[in-house]
Write a protein that holds these residues in place. Structure first.
Motif, mmCIF file in Angstrom:
data_model
loop_
_atom_site.group_PDB
_atom_site.id
_atom_site.type_symbol
_atom_site.label_atom_id
_atom_site.label_comp_id
_atom_site.label_asym_id
_atom_site.label_seq_id
_atom_site.Cartn_x
_atom_site.Cartn_y
_atom_site.Cartn_z
ATOM 1 N N LEU A 170 43.942 43.385 -0.773
ATOM 2 C CA LEU A 170 45.325 43.160 -0.351
ATOM 3 C C LEU A 170 46.294 43.969 -1.221
ATOM 4 C CD1 LEU A 170 47.400 41.633 1.375
ATOM 5 C CD2 LEU A 170 47.315 39.770 -0.317
ATOM 6 N N VAL A 171 46.045 43.974 -2.530
ATOM 7 C CA VAL A 171 46.911 44.740 -3.435
ATOM 8 C C VAL A 171 46.832 46.222 -3.106
ATOM 9 C CG1 VAL A 171 47.245 45.430 -5.844
ATOM 10 C CG2 VAL A 171 46.787 43.038 -5.285
ATOM 11 N N MET A 172 45.622 46.715 -2.849
ATOM 12 C CA MET A 172 45.465 48.130 -2.502
ATOM 13 C C MET A 172 46.187 48.448 -1.197
ATOM 14 S SD MET A 172 43.693 49.726 -4.847
ATOM 15 C CE MET A 172 44.695 48.733 -5.960
ATOM 16 N N GLY A 173 46.031 47.565 -0.195
ATOM 17 C CA GLY A 173 46.657 47.815 1.097
ATOM 18 C C GLY A 173 48.179 47.781 1.036
ATOM 19 N N VAL A 174 48.710 46.803 0.299
ATOM 20 C CA VAL A 174 50.170 46.697 0.177
ATOM 21 C C VAL A 174 50.738 47.907 -0.566
ATOM 22 C CG1 VAL A 174 52.029 45.374 -0.903
ATOM 23 C CG2 VAL A 174 50.212 44.187 0.334
ATOM 24 N N THR A 175 50.042 48.313 -1.621
ATOM 25 C CA THR A 175 50.509 49.480 -2.384
ATOM 26 C C THR A 175 50.482 50.732 -1.519
ATOM 27 O OG1 THR A 175 49.630 48.485 -4.408
ATOM 28 C CG2 THR A 175 50.132 50.840 -4.456
ATOM 29 N N GLY A 223 43.732 52.151 0.221
ATOM 30 C CA GLY A 223 44.606 51.919 -0.917
ATOM 31 C C GLY A 223 44.177 52.705 -2.140
ATOM 32 N N GLN A 224 42.843 52.747 -2.381
ATOM 33 C CA GLN A 224 42.351 53.526 -3.518
ATOM 34 C C GLN A 224 42.621 55.013 -3.326
ATOM 35 O OE1 GLN A 224 38.639 50.684 -5.033
ATOM 36 N NE2 GLN A 224 38.198 52.536 -3.917
ATOM 37 N N TYR A 225 42.406 55.508 -2.111
ATOM 38 C CA TYR A 225 42.700 56.917 -1.832
ATOM 39 C C TYR A 225 44.182 57.209 -2.050
ATOM 40 C CZ TYR A 225 38.130 57.882 0.283
ATOM 41 O OH TYR A 225 36.794 58.100 0.498
ATOM 42 N N THR A 226 45.036 56.298 -1.612
ATOM 43 C CA THR A 226 46.486 56.517 -1.723
ATOM 44 C C THR A 226 46.913 56.635 -3.183
ATOM 45 O OG1 THR A 226 46.863 55.331 0.348
ATOM 46 C CG2 THR A 226 48.745 55.561 -1.143
ATOM 47 N N LEU A 227 46.417 55.727 -4.027
ATOM 48 C CA LEU A 227 46.773 55.791 -5.441
ATOM 49 C C LEU A 227 46.205 57.048 -6.100
ATOM 50 C CD1 LEU A 227 46.359 52.048 -6.501
ATOM 51 C CD2 LEU A 227 48.467 53.319 -6.116
ATOM 52 N N PRO A 257 33.787 46.403 7.634
ATOM 53 C CA PRO A 257 34.813 45.358 7.676
ATOM 54 C C PRO A 257 36.206 45.948 7.417
ATOM 55 C CG PRO A 257 32.956 44.690 6.289
ATOM 56 C CD PRO A 257 32.769 46.137 6.587
ATOM 57 N N MET A 258 37.210 45.349 8.042
ATOM 58 C CA MET A 258 38.578 45.828 7.878
ATOM 59 C C MET A 258 39.036 45.738 6.427
ATOM 60 S SD MET A 258 41.268 47.196 9.027
ATOM 61 C CE MET A 258 41.095 47.157 10.802
ATOM 62 N N VAL A 259 38.579 44.698 5.720
ATOM 63 C CA VAL A 259 38.991 44.557 4.332
ATOM 64 C C VAL A 259 38.489 45.732 3.499
ATOM 65 C CG1 VAL A 259 36.979 43.168 3.678
ATOM 66 C CG2 VAL A 259 39.094 42.952 2.378
ATOM 67 N N GLU A 260 37.306 46.264 3.835
ATOM 68 C CA GLU A 260 36.787 47.427 3.121
ATOM 69 C C GLU A 260 37.612 48.670 3.433
ATOM 70 O OE1 GLU A 260 34.317 47.977 0.884
ATOM 71 O OE2 GLU A 260 34.178 45.814 0.672
ATOM 72 N N ALA A 261 38.035 48.804 4.701
ATOM 73 C CA ALA A 261 38.852 49.960 5.085
ATOM 74 C C ALA A 261 40.202 49.936 4.374
ATOM 75 C CB ALA A 261 39.046 49.976 6.602
ATOM 76 N N VAL A 262 40.820 48.759 4.300
ATOM 77 C CA VAL A 262 42.110 48.631 3.622
ATOM 78 C C VAL A 262 41.963 48.949 2.138
ATOM 79 C CG1 VAL A 262 43.916 47.002 2.966
ATOM 80 C CG2 VAL A 262 43.005 46.976 5.288
ATOM 81 N N LYS A 263 40.893 48.425 1.541
ATOM 82 C CA LYS A 263 40.653 48.694 0.116
ATOM 83 C C LYS A 263 40.457 50.188 -0.135
ATOM 84 C CE LYS A 263 36.753 48.963 -1.380
ATOM 85 N NZ LYS A 263 35.768 50.063 -1.673
ATOM 86 N N ALA A 264 39.629 50.829 0.707
ATOM 87 C CA ALA A 264 39.354 52.255 0.524
ATOM 88 C C ALA A 264 40.627 53.087 0.681
ATOM 89 C CB ALA A 264 38.290 52.708 1.524
#
Length: 697
Positions: A22-27, A123-127, A114-121
């Protein structure tokens, strides 16, 4: 309560992982929102950006999931960042993360992630792109406006530093996620997995400047990169498949021995650590090894194809009940192993019982219900041990369970017949056998006295080994080490040499005694025994009736036809055959009729109980009566008191052997003992045995 605790821990771990995603996706969403205006402006002003975005999406179709070994988390290998980083170099941060978002969604759809894995990935790419963007903003690389040597160097350095920043941030985020998932911070598997990912991604990122330059010169050159990119992706897939094949059993899909070793290293690194939710890692590392009972019978009867299907079914049942964070492996043949970490040894025992119960149900194959049973051994890791030692201990426990007929056995050092100390003892014994002089190995002889006449009619040759360091080694311990090795045959040949030589020496002094020597089951499977015995009797001029070979009841059970052939060859030489430890085995009485048995030795367990146990006395009397009817001589072993001697005399036993007559003694001392003791008088039947106690040595 333990189950609730484990469930609570799993729920806490899942909550932390979802919070991280969630933190990765929001960021990522926040940074994309800030860059939305730039994305629109660049998309309108630079149409080639659309082509690069489409290529990034197409590259996502090359993605695949790498599963290095069973039990490890999967890795998604995808080359999209090669294009999205080129977009960042050409058109900035906003378009790059927008294109990466589209590519991540496509990869998720293709791989059913899973969608949670896509959001996490994402977010990490974005940072990671934000870190590289900051470096690029500071360096301002522009190879098309500035062409001097200094500018070329600074532009290259800026791009390389941007790649480094991207890798560092991404590695840090992936490390945090792995730790939250439960991997130990210094795990070899974590280091290897993250390291392989970073190497792959660094290669793609360093290819991006080439795409960026090509896009500025002629955008039509950019799609040409797919040929080498596809080749690299293909090699990465083949490498992953080879790595997986090297650590996985191809038949069952479980880990193999190499995969089990990798799991051992992971669990060992995790011992004593505390997870992010404050829960200490399990401290007891256990290895469960199981072997299917009578699996060879299935192969021989139904064929290897059915046997393979049975192994697959067994693997599925074991995997269905394996604990979380454990590794299940097939070691080869019908041997399986489960490696797990628990808080107490009792938990490993409960897992073992669960596995046994899971295998208790018959397996339906080709309209047949095949019963499956297994013997399972448990070994726990001790500090300082290595993987081969733990594996050997589990193997010892498994065979201990087989021998006892139990489903489960736990390793105990006292039951280990294969310790390094025992192996060293076997090596020392082998060396001692090669020395012809009796400095270490010698034969002692225990008299066998006639109950009717009081005469010493024979002796039994007993092995004595005086180790230069450990002193006198108990014969039972020595035989337990040697009986399953080739040393046993060497020992038998040495015993034949020594006993025939002693018989020849006695014959030279006018002493005519029958010397009995013991042989093992392994010796009875070979023609060498009869051949060697015949040669020594001939060379030393010893009459065959002066030597007797003792075999045990258990030897008749293993392979009766092979044993009978060897026994018949020995009897054909004129050498008598004695059946040792009679009454303790499970052999049929037909062996007394089919084999050329001259003597039965009644086991000491029955003889010792005659004085106090009427059942033992009745068994001894029955054996003596049966042997007398068949014309077979009887010897009672372990006679230690006068009352037992009298009972044996009344029963009609032929000979007795035990401390009441004499202790075992060297051959030369036996001659002196016979000369000094009044052992040849003929007392009345039932009278006291004429052997003086002071002559017992």
């Amino acid at each position: 309560m333990a189950g609730l605790t484990m469930a609570g821990r799993r729920w806490t771990k899942q909550r932390l992982l979802r919070l991280y995603a969630l933190v990765m996706g929001v960021t990522g969403g926040f940074l994309l929102a800030l860059s939305a205006r730039d994305v629109v402006a660049e998309a309108v002003a630079h149409p080639p950006m659309w082509l690069m975005t489409v290529l990034a999406v197409v590259a996502g179709m090359l993605a695949f999931i790498e599963r290095p070994t069973p039990g490890r988390p999967p890795l998604i290998v995808c080359p999209t960042i090669c294009f999205t980083f080129a977009i960042q170099l050409c058109w900035g941060f906003g378009p790059a993360i927008a294109a990466q978002a589209v590519a991540v969604l496509l990869v998720r759809w293709k791989l059913h992630a899973p969608m949670v894995e896509a959001v996490k990935a994402w977010g990490q790419y974005t940072l990671a792109f934000a870190a590289s963007g900051a470096v690029l903003w500071l360096g301002q690389p522009d190879p098309f406006e500035r062409n001097g040597p200094t500018n070329i160097a600074t532009d290259a350095i800026a791009v390389v530093l941007a790649v480094v920043a991207w890798i560092v941030v991404y590695a840090a985020l992936e490390f945090v996620h792995s730790v939250l998932r439960g991997a130990p911070a210094r795990s070899r598997s974590l280091t290897s997995a993250v390291g392989n990912q970073l190497l792959f991604k660094a290669s793609l990122l360093l290819l991006s400047p080439v795409l960026a330059v090509a896009a500025h010169i002629n955008v039509g050159f950019v799609p040409l990169v797919f040929a080498p990119l596809f080749a690299v992706q293909r090699m990465a897939r083949l490498s992953a498949e080879r790595d997986r094949a090297a650590r996985m059993d191809p038949l069952t899909g479980l880990a193999n021995r190499a995969g089990l070793r990798a799991g051992f290293n992971d669990l060992l690194a995790a011992r004593g650590r505390v997870s992010p939710d404050g829960v200490p890692a399990p401290a007891v590392l256990s290895l469960l090894m199981l072997d299917l009972d009578r699996f060879k019978h299935v192969n021989d009867t139904l064929g290897h194809d059915v046997g393979d299907r049975l192994l697959v079914a067994v693997a599925e049942r074991i995997a269905a009940v394996q604990p979380a964070e454990s590794t299940v492996a097939r070691l080869g043949g019908d041997e399986f192993a489960i490696l797990l970490a628990t808080h107490t040894p009792q938990e490993a025992e409960r897992v073992a019982c669960t596995v046994v119960h899971a295998l208790a149900r018959p397996v339906a194959l080709d309209r047949l219900q095949i019963d499956v049973t297994a013997s399972l051994g448990i070994a726990s890791y001790s500090d300082g041990e290595d993987f081969p030692t733990l594996l050997r201990h589990a193997d010892v426990a498994m065979y201990e369970a087989k021998q006892r007929g139990d489903a489960v056995a736990t390793y105990a050092a006292r039951a280990d017949q294969n310790s390094p100390e025992r192996l060293k003892l076997l090596t020392d014994f082998r060396d001692a056998l090669t020395v012809p002089e009796p400095q270490q190995i010698a034969m002692h002889y225990q008299p066998q006295v006639s109950l009717a006449t009081g005469e010493v009619e024979g002796v039994e040759a007993l092995l004595r080994w005086h180790h230069p360091v450990h002193g006198l080694v108990p014969t039972r311990d020595l035989l337990s080490v040697a009986e399953h090795s080739s040393v046993m045959q060497q020992l038998t040949m040495r015993v034949i040499d020594d006993v025939t030589a002693q018989a020849a020496a006695w014959r030279g002094t006018g002493l005519t005694l029958r010397a009995s020597l013991n042989v093992s089951v392994r010796d009875l499977y070979s023609d060498d025994l009869a051949t060697h015995l015949a040669a020594r009797l001939r060379e030393r001029g010893v009459p065959p009736e002066r030597v007797q070979v003792e075999i045990t009841e258990s030897a008749l059970l293993a392979d009766p036809s092979r044993v009978q052939a060897t026994v018949n060859r020995i009897a054909a030489l004129g050498v008598a055959i004695s059946l040792d430890d009679f009454g303790t085995g499970y052999s049929s009485l037909q062996h007394l009729r089919r084999l050329p048995i001259s003597e039965i030795k009644i086991d000491r367990s029955f003889v010792a109980g005659m004085a106090d146990n009427r059942d033992d006395a009745a068994i001894v009397r029955s054996i003596v009566e049966m042997a007398r009817t068949l014309g077979i001589r009887t010897v009672a072993e372990g006679v230690e008191n006068e009352y037992t001697r009298q009972l044996l005399a009344e029963a009609g036993c032929t000979l007795i052997q035990g401390w009441i007559a004499a202790h075992p003694m060297p051959g030369a001392e036996l001659v002196r003992w016979l000369s000094a003791a009044d052992v040849v008088r003929r007392p009345a039947r039932g009278g006291a045995l004429p052997v003086r106690s002071q002559l017992q040595t």
